[in-house]
Design an enzyme around this catalytic site. Structure first.
Site, PDB file in Angstrom:
ATOM      1  N   SER A  72       6.007   2.428  -5.439  1.00  0.00           N
ATOM      2  CA  SER A  72       6.783   1.852  -4.346  1.00  0.00           C
ATOM      3  C   SER A  72       6.016   0.752  -3.620  1.00  0.00           C
ATOM      4  CB  SER A  72       7.129   2.959  -3.361  1.00  0.00           C
ATOM      5  OG  SER A  72       7.892   2.433  -2.306  1.00  0.00           O
ATOM      6  N   CYS A  83       3.600   7.634   7.457  1.00  0.00           N
ATOM      7  CA  CYS A  83       3.913   6.926   8.706  1.00  0.00           C
ATOM      8  C   CYS A  83       3.605   7.814   9.904  1.00  0.00           C
ATOM      9  CB  CYS A  83       5.390   6.565   8.797  1.00  0.00           C
ATOM     10  SG  CYS A  83       6.133   6.150   7.246  1.00  0.00           S
ATOM     11  N   GLY A 117      -5.087   2.973  -8.012  1.00  0.00           N
ATOM     12  CA  GLY A 117      -6.054   2.178  -8.760  1.00  0.00           C
ATOM     13  C   GLY A 117      -5.917   2.179 -10.266  1.00  0.00           C
TER      14      GLY A 117
HETATM   15  C1  LIG Z   1       1.973  -4.191  -0.879  1.00  0.00           C
HETATM   16  C2  LIG Z   1       2.131  -2.705  -0.936  1.00  0.00           C
HETATM   17  C3  LIG Z   1       3.254  -2.102  -0.367  1.00  0.00           C
HETATM   18  C4  LIG Z   1       3.408  -0.710  -0.419  1.00  0.00           C
HETATM   19  N1  LIG Z   1       4.540  -0.146   0.098  1.00  0.00           N
HETATM   20  C5  LIG Z   1       4.747   1.202  -0.028  1.00  0.00           C
HETATM   21  C6  LIG Z   1       5.951   1.821   0.391  1.00  0.00           C
HETATM   22  O1  LIG Z   1       6.867   1.159   0.877  1.00  0.00           O
HETATM   23  N2  LIG Z   1       6.087   3.177   0.254  1.00  0.00           N
HETATM   24  C7  LIG Z   1       5.086   3.942  -0.289  1.00  0.00           C
HETATM   25  O2  LIG Z   1       5.264   5.149  -0.415  1.00  0.00           O
HETATM   26  N3  LIG Z   1       3.947   3.381  -0.725  1.00  0.00           N
HETATM   27  C8  LIG Z   1       3.758   2.034  -0.605  1.00  0.00           C
HETATM   28  N4  LIG Z   1       2.581   1.470  -1.071  1.00  0.00           N
HETATM   29  C9  LIG Z   1       1.557   2.335  -1.651  1.00  0.00           C
HETATM   30  C10 LIG Z   1       1.632   2.350  -3.188  1.00  0.00           C
HETATM   31  O3  LIG Z   1       2.868   2.818  -3.621  1.00  0.00           O
HETATM   32  C11 LIG Z   1       0.500   3.220  -3.751  1.00  0.00           C
HETATM   33  O4  LIG Z   1       0.627   4.541  -3.249  1.00  0.00           O
HETATM   34  C12 LIG Z   1      -0.883   2.715  -3.384  1.00  0.00           C
HETATM   35  O5  LIG Z   1      -0.908   1.319  -3.381  1.00  0.00           O
HETATM   36  C13 LIG Z   1      -1.985   3.258  -4.321  1.00  0.00           C
HETATM   37  O6  LIG Z   1      -1.752   2.920  -5.656  1.00  0.00           O
HETATM   38  P1  LIG Z   1      -2.372   1.592  -6.357  1.00  0.00           P
HETATM   39  O7  LIG Z   1      -3.838   1.606  -6.111  1.00  0.00           O
HETATM   40  O8  LIG Z   1      -1.987   1.704  -7.793  1.00  0.00           O
HETATM   41  O9  LIG Z   1      -1.720   0.435  -5.663  1.00  0.00           O
HETATM   42  C14 LIG Z   1       2.419   0.081  -1.032  1.00  0.00           C
HETATM   43  C15 LIG Z   1       1.299  -0.537  -1.591  1.00  0.00           C
HETATM   44  C16 LIG Z   1       1.137  -1.910  -1.561  1.00  0.00           C
HETATM   45  C17 LIG Z   1      -0.075  -2.526  -2.188  1.00  0.00           C
END
Ligand SMILES: Cc1cc2nc3c(=O)[nH]c(=O)nc-3n(C[C@H](O)[C@H](O)[C@H](O)COP(=O)(O)O)c2cc1C
Ligand SMILES: Cc1cc2nc3c(=O)[nH]c(=O)nc-3n(C[C@H](O)[C@H](O)[C@H](O)COP(=O)(O)OP(=O)(O)OC[C@H]3O[C@@H](n4cnc5c(N)ncnc54)[C@H](O)[C@@H]3O)c2cc1C
Ligand SMILES: Cc1cc2nc3c(=O)[nH]c(=O)nc-3n(C[C@H](O)[C@H](O)[C@H](O)COP(=O)(O)OP(=O)(O)OC[C@H]3O[C@@H](n4cnc5c(N)ncnc54)[C@H](O)[C@@H]3O)c2cc1C
Ligand SMILES: Cc1cc2nc3c(=O)[nH]c(=O)nc-3n(C[C@H](O)[C@H](O)[C@H](O)COP(=O)(O)O)c2cc1C
Ligand code: FES
Ligand code: FES
Lengths: 245, 304, 304, 245
Positions: free
Chosen positions: C21, C131, C245
């Site tokens: 997301s 949140c 990550g």
């Molecule tokens: C730009 C951005 C927006 C995000 N918006 C949401 C969101 O709306 N809802 C949510 O549950 N997580 C949100 N996340 C968190 C990601 O879904 C994820 O949990 C987090 O980035 C860790 O995974 P990653 O390292 O693969 O990015 C967001 C992350 C990023 C980078």
């Protein structure tokens, strides 16, 4: 220990995934065969330890196997690129204990540090017997280089596709020897420990944080207490070894 | 008093650069590489009551932008530190040194601190409370404000030297822990210790470290350290030492603007043994770039 | 049923790869780049009751091995998502999709979930509890087991779709939060959300992000995610989605061995828009390398 | 949008810290002046956005200023190295609104995207007036290149060491114009917004997570609602702009 930049002079495959890299730089801190260098590789946090295979003037030779991210990156480097090295790490082999008929036992990428050792032994007027162990014919390297030094060389392969079939320990006691020096995978070191009939020195590997004694990442227990593989090692006396499992 | 000088709990430092505990041994290995008297001070290897070999091998793993360690507080025990390591240290370092203390019970903390209190060269006691409390259910002392306060009080009672409580980042609310330490009499706070992490060996289908988990240090945790130092500095009056992932003069300035009076440098010493020397050399030029006359003036500059 | 197929709360996925997301919009931007029907599914942008513009600029910062974001849940609000975004999504994606829901009060969570429950294409509700609770003192729902359980129960009461609770890593004890969700009826757990961090602008001597702090994502948090997934998977019976990550097929295997039934990929989509396609392509060969016949067999392989 | 590898053909300094890089690759997705590319740089997590300065066949020209880690790394790259680019990003300028006498206003590294714009306007039979603003003489670049296209070029410097002393807005209304196009630092855009007498388009910068619309990192509020600088921008209509402070 020194930190300095080396320039890659050559980086060529010896087998499918074993490479020889020659570098030019300040080799002043490399004093003994069996020491190692610690290599910074762009994009990786920790340095990668690799044994000194040979030093001639300011030319350092390393032989490494591409097994993971770091060594794979190394295998793609080309002459002219520079590498940041820590040199002069580890204790190295003690030549004074060799006796008249030293035996060198190398397995896989445990072979490289024995090359400089053999050279120095020959310089000291001894003719080491060398047994090099590999899995299979296509993995064999440096047989001729040891022969060219004047060593009495024998190769074993686990599957018998080249040289004598079996492990290095299969032929270890075929001829008498005064002392042994070995480097290779830990199961091989254990087998040598059990089969060998004299005292000897063995070189170990551990995952390292620093490579120069600062982090305690590489400690192992020995008969005479805790030792750091990177500093009190990587070469350990047979008598001092305490197998942990 | 140079442009780089700062104060830490009443003791002046020539500069704010302090190698962190566990990455600088007792100094003498680094003294072979450069004159370590150029440092502000350094924090020596975490000391416990009994000698400890530490955890089984492997203890080290690489991660993106950092490393895991599960050394497990290997050290020769406080008696040997006093009889053997400190005399060696004294030969190569002539300033007050920071003694890093660990423990698995309140008694262990006070025993070790009381002994190190008698050592003239020890300037500060840095009390690492990220170890599990073996007498209190195994939860780390540093994850509970009440336990953190208890350690602080107990240690303060056995020493007259400044006590710096070193906090773990593995908590929901770092400010509550820091405030509990301050209220219990701590003279300073240092943070962060390593972040609890894990890597798995794909071939063995098992955790890579023998210990299972390990502590993450290095560049990867820098933004976490900045956040925690900022939050803590905003809420306590005692000085804060900032650490976690620092590897450049710019990083030092960023950490100090976040609220740190001085900084420690850990894992970076392991991959670049000359890093502290180089940062001290680089600082004046980088300060010029950002129009900073005296480095102590920027502490907390980014706090609103 | 191919080598890559897995099950998530009773719904089959062709493979375990799920864009996370906030990094994949509502899918249609990526559908211009490749056929997104090759994905297991994806989790769409976090949805709230009212439209939100999100935080002030700047919202993005770089860190070593990762990035900070303080987007602040920008989204058009649940009504607009249903009337405008889901019809567009439906045109390019023909599988059940994961609806990511955020809220600042229990009421907001239940209102949004009740509305999305009626949408046929929504396969799972992923409830983001990182949140702050504006009616409950501002502490994040995800940092307190009781509050996390309360959200879970409330949401379960308004939907028949599987409910996946998405946990924040900014806690002392992730297992207690996961267990509270499980006990309250959650059908699955996804973790981790971003790690609260900060960078400071040296020129301005102020936090770089307008919001002050931001969430760290990207490679830097991978070992943290592995540790938390491992701990949670060891202690709950419901399926765990692992994320944080991931950027390669090897990372996917590592996360699954740590206990994940499937994985989400977030920030990596932003720097390499084809990453999910490429990982799906790479998986079979990497599985061969580690002698893995069916990927679902490795879930939890490293748990002892 | 496309992701592909470009080969560096040339990377030369135009001033002390402004460089021109020419790259060869698949430029097929670049359709309008004012679009940008997003560059992956080894060792950094996020890509770096840079405007298209020119495209001729498969040769892409970028002009960038070395301000931080990423652009400094770029300045050290040499011909033959390859870069991973996302191309065809952003909306670009709308040529159809130019009228007979378009005015182009560029400030510092806001100048580059105006070059391709000027070229296309001239191709469409118009002669743009161009005002290029810099801080000081040593920072001036591309005056001759715009002149060579056939533009009516004027240079301003803040300190008066070259051309007319002052800001670009000082001379903006010296001659009549039908529409303006501008790119430069935000204070300059604001000044242009206030001083300009016609409608126009302005190109904005924001810190970007993705550069192609996926992350909402670059959003800004406009008269007609929230827009992403990377997708609905970077070029915005004057009428749509809502200054946030
Ligand atoms: C730009 C951005 C927006 C995000 N918006 C949401 C969101 O709306 N809802 C949510 O549950 N997580 C949100 N996340 C968190 C990601 O879904 C994820 O949990 C987090 O980035 C860790 O995974 P990653 O390292 O693969 O990015 C967001 C992350 C990023 C980078
Ligand atoms: C003293 C010493 C001398 C060595 N000499 C040689 C040599 O001459 N030739 C050679 O091919 N190899 C040698 N090795 C092994 C070599 O260090 C590893 O193969 C190499 O570090 C693997 O790095 P990687 O990034 O390719 O693998 P990865 O698996 O991606 O590495 C991940 C991490 O684990 C560490 N690691 C992985 N395997 C080993 C290992 N076997 N020993 C220690 N750390 C490891 C890496 O250093 C790195 O920190 C030596 C190791 C030591 C300790
Ligand atoms: C649409 C667009 C077009 C651009 N065109 C040009 C151009 O043609 N020539 C040129 O010299 N510069 C241009 N820029 C600015 C350029 O992107 C930044 O100077 C560059 O990203 C700085 O990176 P760094 O690593 O050197 O700096 P650092 O400060 O180390 O960067 C840290 C982070 O901040 C971001 N960042 C820093 N400054 C800016 C900025 N001004 N705008 C957006 N992000 C920033 C970086 O991308 C990175 O994510 C453009 C920016 C945008 C958004
Ligand atoms: C190998 C190693 C050993 C450590 N040992 C200790 C220790 O004994 N006591 C302590 O308080 N911190 C110890 N730490 C933590 C560091 O002092 C420091 O808090 C942490 O690594 C974060 O800083 P860094 O990112 O600069 O390394 C150790 C860290 C490492 C990498
Ligand atoms: S690797 Fe650090 S002490 Fe040996
Ligand atoms: S930078 Fe990601 S939406 Fe614009």
């Amino acid at each position: 220990m020194k930190q300095s930049l080396f320039e890659i002079m050559e980086n060529t495959p010896l087998t499918r995934d074993v490479y020889r890299m020659k570098l030019r730089g300040d080799t002043g801190d490399i004093t003994r065969p069996g020491q190692f260098v610690n290599i910074r590789i762009a994009g990786l946090y920790l340095r990668r330890p690799v044994s000194v295979c040979d030093v001639e003037g300011d030319i350092l030779t390393l032989i490494y196997k591409a097994v993971g991210e770091g060594t794979r990156k190394m295998s793609g480097m080309t002459a002219g690129e520079t590498l940041d090295l820590l040199t002069g790490l580890g204790n190295g082999y003690d030549l004074s204990r060799a006796g008249d008929a030293p035996l060198l036992l190398g397995g896989g990428v445990g072979v490289p540090p024995l090359y400089l050792l053999a050279k120095e032994l020959i310089r000291a007027g001894k003719t080491p017997r060398v047994i090099l162990g590999f899995n299979t014919e296509s993995e064999v390297f440096y047989e001729n280089e040891f022969r060219a030094l004047g060593c009495d060389v024998m190769v074993t392969t686990v599957d018998g596709t080249y040289g004598t079939k079996g492990f290095v320990t299969g032929t270890i006691n075929d001829k008498p020897y005064t002392f042994f020096y070995t480097c290779g995978p830990e199961p091989m070191l254990k087998a040598v420990y059990k089969t060998s009939k004299t005292s000897g020195q063995m070189s170990f590997e551990r995952r390292m944080g620093c490579g120069f004694g600062a982090c305690m990442g590489c400690s192992c227990k020995t008969i005479t207490g805790s030792k750091r593989i990177c500093r009190e090692g990587p070469v350990m006396d047979k008598e001092d070894i305490l197998w942990e499992d | 008093m140079g442009r780089l000088s700062v104060d830490l709990c009443g003791i002046g430092l020539d500069n704010p650069i302090i190698p962190a505990s566990g990455t600088f041994g007792y100094g003498y290995e680094f003294a072979e590489l450069y004159d370590i008297n150029m440092l502000g001070t350094f924090s020596f290897k975490g000391t416990t009551r009994e000698p400890r070999f530490g955890n089984a091998q492997p203890r080290i793993a690489e991660t993106p932008g950092g490393m895991l360690n599960a050394v497990g507080l290997q050290n020769p025990g406080v008696q040997q530190v006093i009889s053997h390591e400190l005399p060696l240290l004294k030969k190569c370092f002539h300033k007050p040194v920071m003694a890093n203390v660990s423990g698995f019970s309140i008694d262990e903390y006070t025993d070790v601190c009381a002994m190190l209190d008698k050592e003239e060269q020890v300037g500060w006691l840095e009390v690492n409370i990220s170890c599990p409390n073996v007498h209190g259910g195994g939860m780390s002392f540093g994850t509970d404000p009440a336990q953190a306060a208890e350690v602080t009080k107990a240690v303060k009672a056995v020493t007259t030297k400044p006590v710096i409580m070193k906090l773990s980042p593995n908590v929901t609310d770092i400010v509550s822990i820091a405030k509990a330490c301050e209220d219990a009499g701590a003279d300073g706070i240092s943070l962060i210790n390593t972040l609890l992490c894990m890597r798995i060996d794909l071939k063995k289908r098992a955790p890579l470290l023998a210990n299972g988990t390990g502590g993450l240090s290095g560049s990867a945790i820098f933004p976490l350290a900045i956040r925690m130092v900022y939050q803590v500095a905003k809420n306590v009056k005692i000085p804060v030492i900032g650490l976690g992932g620092i590897s450049s003069a710019e990083n030092v300035l960023e950490m100090m603007m976040a609220g740190a009076a001085c900084v420690e440098i850990g894992a970076a010493n392991l991959t670049d043994p000359f890093i502290c020397r180089d940062i001290i050399r680089d600082l004046p030029a980088v300060m010029d770039k950002y129009s900073i006359q005296n480095i102590k003036d920027i502490t907390g500059g980014a706090l609103k």
